[in-house]
Design a protein around this motif. Structure first.
Motif, short mmCIF file in Angstrom:
data_model
loop_
_atom_site.label_atom_id
_atom_site.label_comp_id
_atom_site.label_asym_id
_atom_site.label_seq_id
_atom_site.Cartn_x
_atom_site.Cartn_y
_atom_site.Cartn_z
N THR A 37 18.81 -34.91 -14.79
CA THR A 37 18.10 -34.32 -13.91
C THR A 37 16.72 -35.96 -14.52
O THR A 37 16.02 -35.34 -13.55
N ILE A 38 15.75 -35.41 -15.32
CA ILE A 38 14.70 -36.04 -15.80
C ILE A 38 14.77 -37.11 -15.68
O ILE A 38 13.88 -37.93 -15.11
N PHE A 39 15.97 -37.79 -16.19
CA PHE A 39 16.10 -39.51 -16.16
C PHE A 39 16.34 -39.46 -14.81
O PHE A 39 15.35 -41.18 -14.18
N CYS A 40 16.74 -38.89 -13.83
CA CYS A 40 17.01 -39.43 -11.87
C CYS A 40 15.14 -39.46 -11.99
O CYS A 40 15.09 -40.01 -10.73
N LEU A 41 14.88 -38.18 -11.69
CA LEU A 41 13.00 -37.87 -12.01
C LEU A 41 12.67 -39.35 -12.09
O LEU A 41 11.39 -39.77 -10.77
N GLY A 42 12.80 -39.83 -12.80
CA GLY A 42 11.74 -40.40 -13.08
C GLY A 42 11.78 -41.88 -12.69
O GLY A 42 11.15 -42.56 -12.44
N THR A 43 12.99 -42.42 -12.56
CA THR A 43 13.57 -43.56 -11.58
C THR A 43 13.69 -43.79 -10.11
O THR A 43 12.88 -44.25 -9.58
N LEU A 44 13.43 -42.57 -9.64
CA LEU A 44 12.72 -41.39 -8.68
C LEU A 44 11.07 -42.47 -8.48
O LEU A 44 10.60 -43.04 -8.04
N GLN A 45 10.37 -41.95 -9.69
CA GLN A 45 9.44 -42.04 -9.62
C GLN A 45 8.60 -43.63 -9.86
O GLN A 45 7.96 -44.33 -9.35
N VAL A 46 9.42 -44.43 -10.27
CA VAL A 46 10.09 -46.40 -10.62
C VAL A 46 10.12 -46.42 -9.11
O VAL A 46 9.23 -47.21 -9.19
N PHE A 47 10.46 -46.02 -8.85
CA PHE A 47 11.54 -47.17 -7.50
C PHE A 47 9.94 -46.57 -6.68
O PHE A 47 9.86 -46.98 -5.87
N ALA A 48 9.10 -45.15 -6.49
CA ALA A 48 8.22 -45.02 -5.47
C ALA A 48 7.35 -45.83 -5.88
O ALA A 48 6.15 -45.95 -4.92
N LEU A 49 7.21 -46.14 -7.49
CA LEU A 49 5.92 -47.23 -7.14
C LEU A 49 6.17 -48.36 -6.66
O LEU A 49 5.42 -49.08 -6.31
#
Length: 147
Positions: free
Chosen positions: A65-77
């Motif tokens: 879950t942490i990995f998926c949320l962190g990846t979403l934040q990177v894509f949001a950039l």
């Protein structure tokens, strides 16, 4: 590093003299935390593959879950609208919500990695345990100051 990046973004952006500096500091902290997290996630996958009889289902679920949320934040950039765009307020809400959820998940679970260290090594070194406890305490205390 994640709580530090959030603290920078929250408290330094009010200073007009640090207009773009806080943003770049925030990006550096969050990107380096993401890179370390991806390394930890990959190492966790390797450890999970190597240990046949031992399963940490909760720790694995929280890590994914942490990995998926962190990846979403990177894509949001990459999908960030300009400051004056009409959808920017929705992007800001998403960024705050996902960012704080990621930080809470990072610092709230019990330190099962410390338990894993004790289990895998018959006599772990005291400096290693002290270092792990210091890192955990630092993350926990900095998360309380962000919220």
């Amino acid at each position: 590093m994640l709580p530090t990046g959030a603290i920078i973004a929250r408290y330094l952006q009010v200073f007009k003299s640090a207009d773009s500096a806080w943003f770049y500091l925030h990006i550096i902290c969050q990107t380096s935390a993401y890179i370390v997290g991806v390394g930890g996630w990959a190492y966790g996958l390797k450890l999970g593959h190597d240990s046949v009889a031992v399963e940490y289902d909760t720790h694995r679920a929280v890590g994914i879950t942490i990995f998926c949320l962190g990846t979403l934040q990177v894509f949001a950039l990459f999908l960030r609208p300009k400051k004056d765009h009409k959808y920017r307020i929705f992007w800001n809400f998403y960024h705050y919500l996902v960012g704080y959820a990621t930080i809470i998940l990072c610092v709230s679970p019990p330190p099962s990695w410390l338990y894993l260290t004790l289990r895998l090594s018959p006599s772990p070194s005291f400096p290693l345990l002290l270092f792990c406890a210091f890192i955990r305490l630092t993350y926990s205390l900095s998360s309380f100051s962000v919220l």
